[in-house]
Design an enzyme around this catalytic site. Structure first.
Site, mmCIF file in Angstrom:
data_model
loop_
_atom_site.group_PDB
_atom_site.id
_atom_site.type_symbol
_atom_site.label_atom_id
_atom_site.label_comp_id
_atom_site.label_asym_id
_atom_site.label_seq_id
_atom_site.Cartn_x
_atom_site.Cartn_y
_atom_site.Cartn_z
ATOM 1 N N ASP A 67 0.820 -1.214 0.000
ATOM 2 C CA ASP A 67 0.000 0.000 0.000
ATOM 3 C C ASP A 67 0.853 1.264 0.000
ATOM 4 O O ASP A 67 2.078 1.215 0.166
ATOM 5 C CB ASP A 67 -0.965 -0.001 1.193
ATOM 6 C CG ASP A 67 -0.302 -0.465 2.501
ATOM 7 O OD1 ASP A 67 0.932 -0.439 2.583
ATOM 8 O OD2 ASP A 67 -1.034 -0.853 3.426
ATOM 9 N N ASN A 132 -7.446 -2.301 14.370
ATOM 10 C CA ASN A 132 -8.835 -2.584 14.002
ATOM 11 C C ASN A 132 -8.951 -3.826 13.118
ATOM 12 O O ASN A 132 -10.000 -4.087 12.547
ATOM 13 C CB ASN A 132 -9.460 -1.371 13.294
ATOM 14 C CG ASN A 132 -8.748 -1.029 11.981
ATOM 15 O OD1 ASN A 132 -7.829 -1.719 11.566
ATOM 16 N ND2 ASN A 132 -9.183 0.031 11.327
ATOM 17 N N HIS A 134 -7.218 -4.418 10.317
ATOM 18 C CA HIS A 134 -6.951 -4.242 8.880
ATOM 19 C C HIS A 134 -5.666 -4.963 8.457
ATOM 20 O O HIS A 134 -4.745 -5.153 9.253
ATOM 21 C CB HIS A 134 -6.943 -2.760 8.463
ATOM 22 C CG HIS A 134 -5.769 -1.950 8.883
ATOM 23 N ND1 HIS A 134 -5.846 -0.602 9.172
ATOM 24 C CD2 HIS A 134 -4.454 -2.254 9.060
ATOM 25 C CE1 HIS A 134 -4.663 -0.135 9.485
ATOM 26 N NE2 HIS A 134 -3.794 -1.117 9.431
ATOM 27 N N GLU A 139 -9.683 -1.732 5.431
ATOM 28 C CA GLU A 139 -10.309 -1.414 6.702
ATOM 29 C C GLU A 139 -11.527 -2.313 6.941
ATOM 30 O O GLU A 139 -12.056 -2.917 5.987
ATOM 31 C CB GLU A 139 -10.740 0.069 6.700
ATOM 32 C CG GLU A 139 -9.587 1.053 6.520
ATOM 33 C CD GLU A 139 -8.734 1.245 7.783
ATOM 34 O OE1 GLU A 139 -8.547 0.279 8.543
ATOM 35 O OE2 GLU A 139 -8.237 2.362 7.989
HETATM 36 C C1 F6R Z 1 1.533 -1.359 6.150
HETATM 37 C C2 F6R Z 1 0.192 -1.918 6.260
HETATM 38 C C3 F6R Z 1 -0.583 -1.890 7.540
HETATM 39 C C4 F6R Z 1 0.264 -2.139 8.774
HETATM 40 C C5 F6R Z 1 -0.588 -2.043 10.034
HETATM 41 C C6 F6R Z 1 0.239 -2.205 11.293
HETATM 42 O O1 F6R Z 1 2.041 -1.519 4.851
HETATM 43 O O2 F6R Z 1 -0.290 -2.389 5.305
HETATM 44 O O3 F6R Z 1 -1.596 -2.858 7.475
HETATM 45 O O4 F6R Z 1 0.863 -3.389 8.688
HETATM 46 O O5 F6R Z 1 -1.240 -0.813 10.073
HETATM 47 O O6 F6R Z 1 1.095 -1.119 11.413
HETATM 48 P P1 F6R Z 1 2.274 -1.103 12.494
HETATM 49 O O7 F6R Z 1 3.221 -2.180 12.106
HETATM 50 O O8 F6R Z 1 2.886 0.254 12.376
HETATM 51 O O9 F6R Z 1 1.626 -1.353 13.806
#
Ligand code: F6R
Length: 238
Positions: A67, A132, A134, A139
């Site tokens: 992403d 959450n 995701h 989401e």
């Molecule tokens: C990042 C992504 C997100 C993160 C998630 C956890 O490329 O796709 O799904 O993996 O938000 O983020 P952290 O590791 O910062 O807790």
């Protein structure tokens, strides 16, 4: 799902590294699906160290990131393009022409990314998980059938990510381009790392809950080869 519970972040990063290295050693031209965020930093550090000390080569590896924020230029310090070059690619011998990150905010941009992936089959897709539930920026509420698409980030995600933007939610982009869950599910293997207590509810819903769009990561229950690496805190509600 294979679930590995470790004592702490360092050990989780090491376990994840073993999986990642296993894929690259077995298949030097592996296709890696990569993630950003805080979670993979330890894994990426291990990959760089191993490359420098043991010569594990990434020169034939191809990568596709999950992403990217919409609206940040690629050279913005918080773009995922910058993140990946700073925290991983600059420390490996991976070729710039082999790295791919989604970019843009139109349906054409999304379709172009899916098309670029069409010629490849991702050998291992690395994932973190949002508080959450995701994965990527899919989401809660995202249909499992979605491919690469533009999403509006939820308030919780923007609050969580404000730490990268001077703790100011107003600086956090409102939209992102992300691989969809259907894109992620095409990977041959999925490697998800979750650490810290703030991930415990999402980890529980992913593993023990019914597969539902309310927890996007629960889609992984339908994938045949998933390795989940946790620390004790993230596993505390299982
Ligand atoms: C990042 C992504 C997100 C993160 C998630 C956890 O490329 O796709 O799904 O993996 O938000 O983020 P952290 O590791 O910062 O807790």
């Amino acid at each position: 799902m294979k679930i590995i519970v470790t004592d702490n972040y360092e050990q989780a990063s090491l376990e994840a590294f073993k999986v990642m290295k296993g894929v690259v050693v077995k298949k030097p031209n592996a296709v890696l699906g990569l993630a950003t965020g805080s979670t993979p930093l330890g894994l990426y550090k291990n990959m760089i160290e191993d490359h420098k000390e043991n010569g594990t080569s990434y020169k034939d590896v191809v990568s596709f990131n999950l992403d990217e924020y919409v609206g940040l230029p690629r050279d913005h310090k918080e773009s995922y393009y910058t993140f990946m070059h700073t925290n991983l690619f600059s420390g490996l011998d991976i070729l710039e022409e082999n790295v791919h990150l989604p970019y843009g905010n139109t349906k054409e941009d999304c379709d172009a990314y899916e098309k670029a992936m069409e010629d490849y089959s991702v050998d291992v897709q690395l994932l973190g998980i949002g508080g959450n539930g995701h994965i990527g920026f899919n989401e809660p509420g995202t249909p499992f059938t979605e491919t690469t698409h533009i999403v509006e980030l939820q308030e919780r995600t923007r609050v969580d990510n404000a730490r990268f933007f001077d703790n100011d939610i107003n600086q956090v982009p409102t939209h992102a381009i992300t691989m969809g869950i259907a894109t992620i599910m095409k990977a041959k293997k999925v490697l998800l790392i979750a650490t810290g207590e703030n991930k415990a509810d999402a980890v529980y819903a992913m593993i023990k809950g019914e597969p539902t769009v309310d927890c996007p990561a629960s889609a992984l229950q339908n994938h045949p080869d998933v390795v989940v690496v946790l620390d004790k805190a993230a596993a505390s509600k299982l």
